[in-house]
Write a protein that holds these residues in place. Structure first.
Motif, PDB file in Angstrom:
ATOM      1  N   ILE A  70       0.422  -1.545  -0.280  1.00 18.04           N
ATOM      2  CA  ILE A  70      -0.130  -0.336   0.732  1.00 18.04           C
ATOM      3  C   ILE A  70       1.026   1.202   0.018  1.00 18.04           C
ATOM      4  O   ILE A  70       1.628   1.835   0.972  1.00 18.04           O
ATOM      5  N   THR A  72       1.108   5.497  -0.536  1.00 14.69           N
ATOM      6  CA  THR A  72       0.430   6.561  -0.209  1.00 14.69           C
ATOM      7  C   THR A  72       1.387   7.665  -0.954  1.00 14.69           C
ATOM      8  O   THR A  72       2.411   7.891  -0.651  1.00 14.69           O
ATOM      9  N   HIS A  81      -0.053   9.307   9.469  1.00 11.84           N
ATOM     10  CA  HIS A  81      -0.231   7.733   9.579  1.00 11.84           C
ATOM     11  C   HIS A  81       0.665   6.979  10.743  1.00 11.84           C
ATOM     12  O   HIS A  81       1.288   7.771  10.722  1.00 11.84           O
ATOM     13  N   GLU A 109      -4.298   7.021   9.033  1.00 15.34           N
ATOM     14  CA  GLU A 109      -4.600   8.016   7.506  1.00 15.34           C
ATOM     15  C   GLU A 109      -5.272   9.261   8.118  1.00 15.34           C
ATOM     16  O   GLU A 109      -6.709   9.411   7.764  1.00 15.34           O
ATOM     17  N   GLN A 122      -4.288   7.297  -3.001  1.00 10.89           N
ATOM     18  CA  GLN A 122      -3.759   5.875  -2.418  1.00 10.89           C
ATOM     19  C   GLN A 122      -3.913   4.862  -3.086  1.00 10.89           C
ATOM     20  O   GLN A 122      -4.452   4.701  -3.923  1.00 10.89           O
ATOM     21  N   TRP A 124      -2.513   0.140  -4.249  1.00 16.48           N
ATOM     22  CA  TRP A 124      -2.418  -0.905  -3.584  1.00 16.48           C
ATOM     23  C   TRP A 124      -2.370  -2.079  -5.228  1.00 16.48           C
ATOM     24  O   TRP A 124      -1.885  -1.470  -5.567  1.00 16.48           O
TER      25      TRP A 124
END
Length: 238
Positions: A70, A72, A81, A109, A122, A124
Motif C-alpha cells: 500500500i 500513499t 500515518h 490515516e 492511495q 495498492w
C-alpha cells in the motif's frame, strides 16, 4: 504472456467510481468499495488507485489490511500515518511511502491540518508472495529530482534510493512544467500504467487530463509532454 503488439487503453477519468461522504471525496480508477466494474479490476499487479481528498482534521480511522503493498502519494497537504508497528509519521508532497501489510497490519490515516484539505493517491499493488513480514518505509525526493524527468521512487530492488516494493514493478514520478518533454522506452513483454495526477499532458499525440489512466502492453516508445504543467506516475509492470 509474451506480446510485442502495441496496445493502449485509456481509462477515462469520468468513468471512475466515486465515493463522496462528509469528509471524503474519492475517485476510484479500479473497482473498490461499492464501485464494481468487471472491466476495472486492476491491471497486472496494480489493484487500486484511489484519488482522495480529505477535509481538515478528518481521515480514515484504524483499520486492517493483509497481503497488499500500500503506497500513499501526497499531491497537496499532508497525511498523518499511524500503524500497529508503532510507526507514526507525516507524509508530504514529494515523499514516497509504503506499507507492506503482509501477515496483517492495522493503520489510520488522517489530515493533521485544521485548515487545509489534503489531496493524495492511495495505490495498492499485489505482492509477489503472501505472508510477508509487515513493514513501513518512507523516503523524500526533492522537486529538483522529479522536475522535468522521471524519478524512480519505488522498485523491487530498491535501486537509486527508491523504496522497496515486494513486486516486479518500477514506479516513477515526474513534475512537468510547460514545454517539458519526457521519453520512456517500454521494453518487450513489459506493461505500463500511466496515471495523470495533476494537470494536462500529451502522450504520443493524445491529450490526457488529471484522473485519466492509460494501460499499455508491449514494446513502445512513450513521449510525454505538457503545455500547462502536470504531475504523473508511471508504473512499469511485469
Amino acid at each position: 504472456m509474451a506480446s510485442n503488439t502495441k496496445t493502449h487503453l485509456i481509462h477515462d477519468r469520468n468513468s471512475r467510481g466515486h465515493t463522496k461522504i462528509g469528509w471524503l471525496d474519492s475517485y476510484h480508477t479500479f473497482s473498490f468499495g461499492n464501485f464494481y466494474d468487471p472491466d476495472r479490476m486492476g491491471f497486472r499487479s496494480l489493484r487500486v488507485i484511489n484519488d482522495d481528498r480529505v477535509v481538515p482534521g478528518a481521515g480514515f480511522g484504524t483499520h486492517g489490511h493483509r497481503d497488499m503493498e500500500i503506497l500513499t502519494y501526497v499531491l497537496e497537504g499532508a497525511v498523518e500515518h499511524k500503524d500497529s508497528l508503532g510507526t507514526g509519521s507525516v507524509i508530504r508532497p514529494g515523499e514516497a511511502q509504503i506499507m507492506s501489510a503482509g501477515t496483517g497490519i492495522m493503520h489510520s490515516e488522517y489530515n493533521p491540518s485544521e485548515t487545509e484539505p489534503v489531496h493524495f493517491l492511495q495505490i495498492w499493488i499485489l505482492p509477489d508472495k503472501q505472508g510477508l513480514q509487515p513493514r513501513y518505509d518512507q523516503k523524500a525526493f526533492s522537486l529538483e529530482e522529479r522536475r522535468g524527468k522521471l524519478r524512480l521512487i519505488g522498485a523491487k530492488d530498491g535501486r537509486d534510493g527508491a523504496i522497496i516494493i515486494h513486486q516486479d514493478v518500477d514506479l516513477y514520478t515526474s513534475v512537468l512544467e510547460p514545454g517539458d518533454v519526457i521519453n520512456y522506452h517500454l521494453k518487450p513483454n513489459r506493461y505500463a500504467w500511466l496515471q495523470i495526477a495533476q494537470g494536462i499532458i500529451t502522450l504520443n499525440g493524445e491529450e490526457l487530463r488529471a484522473g485519466d489512466g492509460v494501460q499499455m502492453s508491449g514494446e513502445e516508445q512513450l513521449e510525454i509532454s505538457t503545455n500547462i504543467g502536470a504531475e504523473i506516475l508511471l508504473f512499469d509492470l511485469a
